[in-house]
Structure formats: C-alpha cells, structure tokens
Design a protein around this motif. Structure first.
Motif, PDB file in Angstrom:
ATOM      1  N   ASN A  12      17.832  55.838 -35.410  1.00  0.00           N
ATOM      2  CA  ASN A  12      17.583  55.473 -34.022  1.00  0.00           C
ATOM      3  C   ASN A  12      16.795  54.170 -33.943  1.00  0.00           C
ATOM      4  N   ILE A  13      15.792  54.029 -34.791  1.00  0.00           N
ATOM      5  CA  ILE A  13      14.999  52.799 -34.815  1.00  0.00           C
ATOM      6  C   ILE A  13      15.856  51.608 -35.208  1.00  0.00           C
ATOM      7  N   ILE A  14      16.697  51.787 -36.200  1.00  0.00           N
ATOM      8  CA  ILE A  14      17.576  50.696 -36.642  1.00  0.00           C
ATOM      9  C   ILE A  14      18.556  50.314 -35.537  1.00  0.00           C
ATOM     10  N   ALA A  15      19.132  51.321 -34.882  1.00  0.00           N
ATOM     11  CA  ALA A  15      20.078  51.036 -33.794  1.00  0.00           C
ATOM     12  C   ALA A  15      19.384  50.308 -32.649  1.00  0.00           C
ATOM     13  N   ARG A  16      18.195  50.745 -32.288  1.00  0.00           N
ATOM     14  CA  ARG A  16      17.460  50.095 -31.199  1.00  0.00           C
ATOM     15  C   ARG A  16      17.035  48.682 -31.593  1.00  0.00           C
ATOM     16  N   THR A  17      16.705  48.481 -32.871  1.00  0.00           N
ATOM     17  CA  THR A  17      16.341  47.140 -33.337  1.00  0.00           C
ATOM     18  C   THR A  17      17.544  46.214 -33.236  1.00  0.00           C
ATOM     19  N   ARG A  18      18.728  46.721 -33.593  1.00  0.00           N
ATOM     20  CA  ARG A  18      19.952  45.904 -33.452  1.00  0.00           C
ATOM     21  C   ARG A  18      20.184  45.533 -31.990  1.00  0.00           C
ATOM     22  N   GLU A  19      20.017  46.515 -31.099  1.00  0.00           N
ATOM     23  CA  GLU A  19      20.206  46.266 -29.665  1.00  0.00           C
ATOM     24  C   GLU A  19      19.205  45.229 -29.156  1.00  0.00           C
ATOM     25  N   CYS A  20      17.946  45.389 -29.546  1.00  0.00           N
ATOM     26  CA  CYS A  20      16.911  44.445 -29.116  1.00  0.00           C
ATOM     27  C   CYS A  20      17.185  43.050 -29.676  1.00  0.00           C
ATOM     28  N   GLY A  21      17.590  42.993 -30.938  1.00  0.00           N
ATOM     29  CA  GLY A  21      17.915  41.696 -31.541  1.00  0.00           C
ATOM     30  C   GLY A  21      19.052  41.007 -30.808  1.00  0.00           C
ATOM     31  N   ALA A  22      20.069  41.782 -30.439  1.00  0.00           N
ATOM     32  CA  ALA A  22      21.192  41.207 -29.695  1.00  0.00           C
ATOM     33  C   ALA A  22      20.742  40.741 -28.313  1.00  0.00           C
ATOM     34  N   GLY A  23      19.894  41.530 -27.664  1.00  0.00           N
ATOM     35  CA  GLY A  23      19.370  41.139 -26.359  1.00  0.00           C
ATOM     36  C   GLY A  23      18.516  39.890 -26.439  1.00  0.00           C
ATOM     37  N   LEU A  24      17.667  39.817 -27.457  1.00  0.00           N
ATOM     38  CA  LEU A  24      16.827  38.636 -27.645  1.00  0.00           C
ATOM     39  C   LEU A  24      17.664  37.399 -27.951  1.00  0.00           C
ATOM     40  N   THR A  25      18.717  37.581 -28.720  1.00  0.00           N
ATOM     41  CA  THR A  25      19.607  36.461 -29.018  1.00  0.00           C
ATOM     42  C   THR A  25      20.282  35.956 -27.746  1.00  0.00           C
ATOM     43  N   SER A  26      20.709  36.886 -26.907  1.00  0.00           N
ATOM     44  CA  SER A  26      21.328  36.509 -25.640  1.00  0.00           C
ATOM     45  C   SER A  26      20.330  35.767 -24.743  1.00  0.00           C
ATOM     46  N   LEU A  27      19.103  36.286 -24.670  1.00  0.00           N
ATOM     47  CA  LEU A  27      18.074  35.604 -23.883  1.00  0.00           C
ATOM     48  C   LEU A  27      17.771  34.218 -24.442  1.00  0.00           C
ATOM     49  N   ARG A  28      17.732  34.107 -25.759  1.00  0.00           N
ATOM     50  CA  ARG A  28      17.483  32.807 -26.392  1.00  0.00           C
ATOM     51  C   ARG A  28      18.586  31.821 -26.001  1.00  0.00           C
ATOM     52  N   ASP A  29      19.831  32.278 -26.054  1.00  0.00           N
ATOM     53  CA  ASP A  29      20.941  31.402 -25.684  1.00  0.00           C
ATOM     54  C   ASP A  29      20.850  30.987 -24.217  1.00  0.00           C
ATOM     55  N   ASP A  30      20.461  31.931 -23.349  1.00  0.00           N
ATOM     56  CA  ASP A  30      20.275  31.600 -21.933  1.00  0.00           C
ATOM     57  C   ASP A  30      19.161  30.569 -21.756  1.00  0.00           C
ATOM     58  N   HIS A  31      18.067  30.746 -22.479  1.00  0.00           N
ATOM     59  CA  HIS A  31      16.958  29.800 -22.387  1.00  0.00           C
ATOM     60  C   HIS A  31      17.365  28.414 -22.886  1.00  0.00           C
ATOM     61  N   LEU A  32      18.162  28.375 -23.943  1.00  0.00           N
ATOM     62  CA  LEU A  32      18.636  27.076 -24.436  1.00  0.00           C
ATOM     63  C   LEU A  32      19.488  26.380 -23.381  1.00  0.00           C
ATOM     64  N   SER A  33      20.324  27.148 -22.699  1.00  0.00           N
ATOM     65  CA  SER A  33      21.154  26.596 -21.632  1.00  0.00           C
ATOM     66  C   SER A  33      20.291  26.110 -20.466  1.00  0.00           C
ATOM     67  N   ILE A  34      19.312  26.919 -20.087  1.00  0.00           N
ATOM     68  CA  ILE A  34      18.402  26.523 -19.004  1.00  0.00           C
ATOM     69  C   ILE A  34      17.648  25.258 -19.381  1.00  0.00           C
ATOM     70  N   LEU A  35      17.156  25.206 -20.605  1.00  0.00           N
ATOM     71  CA  LEU A  35      16.416  24.032 -21.065  1.00  0.00           C
ATOM     72  C   LEU A  35      17.295  22.782 -21.040  1.00  0.00           C
ATOM     73  N   ALA A  36      18.537  22.921 -21.464  1.00  0.00           N
ATOM     74  CA  ALA A  36      19.456  21.775 -21.433  1.00  0.00           C
ATOM     75  C   ALA A  36      19.694  21.316 -19.993  1.00  0.00           C
TER      76      ALA A  36
END
Length: 112
Positions: A12-36
């Motif tokens: 469960n911890i590993i699955a949630r970590t994968r989900e959080c990592g994917a969410g953080l990656t998506s947010l990072r990509d959104d922030h990069l777009s906003i910054l640009a």
C-alpha cells in the motif's frame, strides 16, 4: 500484526508513493508550463513597455520556489521506490539462498 498484514501495508505504501510521485511529476510539469508563460509575458512586457513589472518578478519567484519543492518531492519518491525495489531484490536473494541451503542439507551434500 502478521506477515500478510505487513506485506499488504508495504504494498500500500509503495502504491501510494507511486501515485504521489506521478502527481508531483504532473504538478512539476504544470509549474514549468506556468513559469514559461510568465517569462514570455515578462519578455513581451519588456519589449513593449521597456520596463519590468515587480508583480511578474514575484510570480516568477513564487513559481520557481514551488518548483524546487516539487523537484525534491519527485526525487524523494523516486528514491523511495528504488529502495523498495532494492529491498525486494535483497529479500528474494535471501530467500533463494535459504532454500538452496535447505536443499543442500536435505540431500546430505552439506560440507562443513
């Protein structure tokens, strides 16, 4: 707590970590777009008005700061997943060694 409960919690911890990592990656990509977009807006404003807007600089700083935190989160989730994989491999190797030692003892070919 039994072994099955512990294994389920770990999965469960590993699955949630994968989900959080994917969410953080998506947010990072959104922030990069906003910054640009903000930087393009600043560049356009500099070209037309010939001065910089302090509000845009503050927005750039805020997005950059958030982006740095997101990068740390993405990196940490990757480290956690790598460690989980490494520990799984170690446990599998340990189990195989134990089974091999048991097989050798049962066959009577154990040399001391």
């Amino acid at each position: 707590m039994g072994d099955n409960d512990l294994a389920a919690d770990q999965m469960n911890i590993i699955a949630r970590t994968r989900e959080c990592g994917a969410g953080l990656t998506s947010l990072r990509d959104d922030h990069l777009s906003i910054l640009a977009n903000i930087r393009n807006e600043e560049e356009n404003r500099r070209n037309t008005i010939k001065r910089s807007d302090k509000g845009i600089e503050e927005r750039i700083n805020a997005v950059t700061e958030s982006l740095q935190f997101l990068e740390v989160g993405v990196t940490e989730s990757g480290v956690m997943l790598s460690l989980a994989s490494h520990f799984d491999t170690l446990e599998a190797d340990r189990s195989m060694a134990w089974l091999e030692m048991r097989r050798v003892k049962v066959n009577g070919s154990f040399v001391e």
